[in-house]
Design an enzyme around this catalytic site. Sequence first.
Site, PDB file in Angstrom:
ATOM      1  N   ASP A 402       0.857  -1.204   0.000  1.00 46.27           N
ATOM      2  CA  ASP A 402       0.000   0.000   0.000  1.00 46.27           C
ATOM      3  C   ASP A 402       0.878   1.233   0.000  1.00 46.27           C
ATOM      4  O   ASP A 402       1.244   1.731   1.064  1.00 46.27           O
ATOM      5  CB  ASP A 402      -0.922  -0.024   1.225  1.00 46.27           C
ATOM      6  N   GLU A 436      -2.630  10.108  -0.735  1.00 45.29           N
ATOM      7  CA  GLU A 436      -3.907   9.395  -0.760  1.00 45.29           C
ATOM      8  C   GLU A 436      -4.327   9.016   0.653  1.00 45.29           C
ATOM      9  O   GLU A 436      -5.496   9.124   1.016  1.00 45.29           O
ATOM     10  CB  GLU A 436      -3.779   8.140  -1.642  1.00 45.29           C
TER      11      GLU A 436
HETATM   12 ZN   LIG Z   1      -3.572   2.694  -0.586  1.00 45.73          ZN
END
Ligand SMILES: [Zn+2]
Length: 572
Positions: A402, A436
Amino acid sequence: MEGAPEHSCIPPISQKNAEWKGHPHPHTRARTRPKGIDGGAGKESQKGGWLVYVITSGMVFAKMKSRIVALVVLDAALVVLAAWMGVCPLGAQSAAPPSADATGRAPGQGMLDRLQAMMAGGKSAWTPEQLAVMERLRGAAMKDPYALDELRHLTYNIGPRLSGSPQAAKAVEYVAGEMRALGAEVTLEKAKVPHWVRGEEKAELVSWPGQAAGTTQKVVLTALGGSVATPPGGITAEVLVVDDWDQLHALPPGAVTGKILVFNHKFDKELAAVGNGLNAYGGGVVYRGAGPIAGGAVGAAAVLVRSVGGADYRIPHTGQTAYAPGVPKVPAGAVSAEDADMLKVLTSQGPVTMHLTLTPETLPDADSFNVIADWKGTEHPEDVVIVSGHLDSWDLGTGAIDDGAGVVVSMQAIHLLKELGIHPKRTVRFIAWMSEEEGSQGAAAYMAEHKDEAAHHIGAIETDLGADHPSGIYFAGKEALGGWLRPVSTVLEAIGAETLTSSPETGEDIAGLTELGVPSFAPVQDSRFYFNYHHTAADTFDKVDPKHLNENAAVVTVLAYALADSAEQAPR
Ligand SMILES: [Zn+2]
């Protein structure tokens, strides 16, 4: 929308998607396909004078990002306050995860079915030569080590890339350099981003039933992103555990005042185990996002949530939380699942007191950038197809799954176009999004900068659900996209990535484009294990299987080429 009564106070999680199986309408269970998030997905109803939103998209909560959070949070604040005043039955709809509905391969949807549908359904948007190019790209993606090499550098050499950090700045510089080296036209587009730093985080029980004299007991936790601090010396307060909103509501007035409130919502491991990791995540993330507001509204001294993830190694999961205007900001953290269990048991036996120290700081917003790299189209350079991932990460691990993986498979798309000397009609635009995790400020900056160019955005792809095996493609937009993409899915069948699944959302950073009607896409990734590592110290390079990473690179590279070189633009 499933199982969510009109009067629902807490936004429910609906089934994520209906799988597209070549029929005019999704024929799985009855459900709606909400459009967009904050504008369209909320269904308003009046209840006791309070405006209540019923959110219908699982992805909304699964993704838990700022625009979403803002809505959830404001709603939750109202809900909590209303509930406390006896206006609205808090927990009328709990955030129970939906029943399992694996999004794997469509049964009976074999090669033959699709060939028949193709013959019946009209012409392909690609010539046999173009399909052969896709096969070459797929083959190259499965062999080329570029994506893995880039991921190794991002994670081992640069490390965690928290928004506003020196590592995030270094990553911007590095990725821009790599894209320039490929001959892409690189632009750094400015974005003001949050600059939150973690500080010290520790907790211990100082009194509990059965305590051996003179001892304390460690509690494993981590601060939630955006959390305010305790005083430097920490706070000492009684612990109060609730499993859900219902239990919070059932408490008498004043019960929470001055206490450390713990939300003990369990991550649904069984749901994740059958491939619905995103829904399992969605079931818990509402507590991480709105819990501190709910607690702050009723006088808690701090709020802790049970980690939203499936790991069994006493490891806490961080993630962004939020506050609401007019509600006191309280320090917020996530305890490991094991520690949440312990707190639940001990508090059921008698009073438990915790000493909690969290010293995060929110510094002034920092200047940062989205990295944009254009592989210019030969016929319509003004028309762009985005292939993207987000470059920032949480700071506990090194941001491999991620979302280093999403960035490097997107880099690979440009790399392979160069290596194979392929120049599609339209521009393929690589974007490494910034921030993000802490609110998609990079995506917001892009939308502001390119707000008049929606018509020139032919398609947008984002990869942000790890790097495990992709079984196909999620698409958001016209249902006709499913039929249109069928020849592409045939190319991807060789790597087991042939499903085409309609979804209201495909990626947080491209959600603004989706809302403007830009056909949007994401790989359908195996989510069984992703949430074991997501937002933890264990999100590291070794978690990425090189073969699976290559499969993801193949999906986004083939799809980006297909969108950029089709005879007609993707249906919209
Ligand atoms: Zn992410």
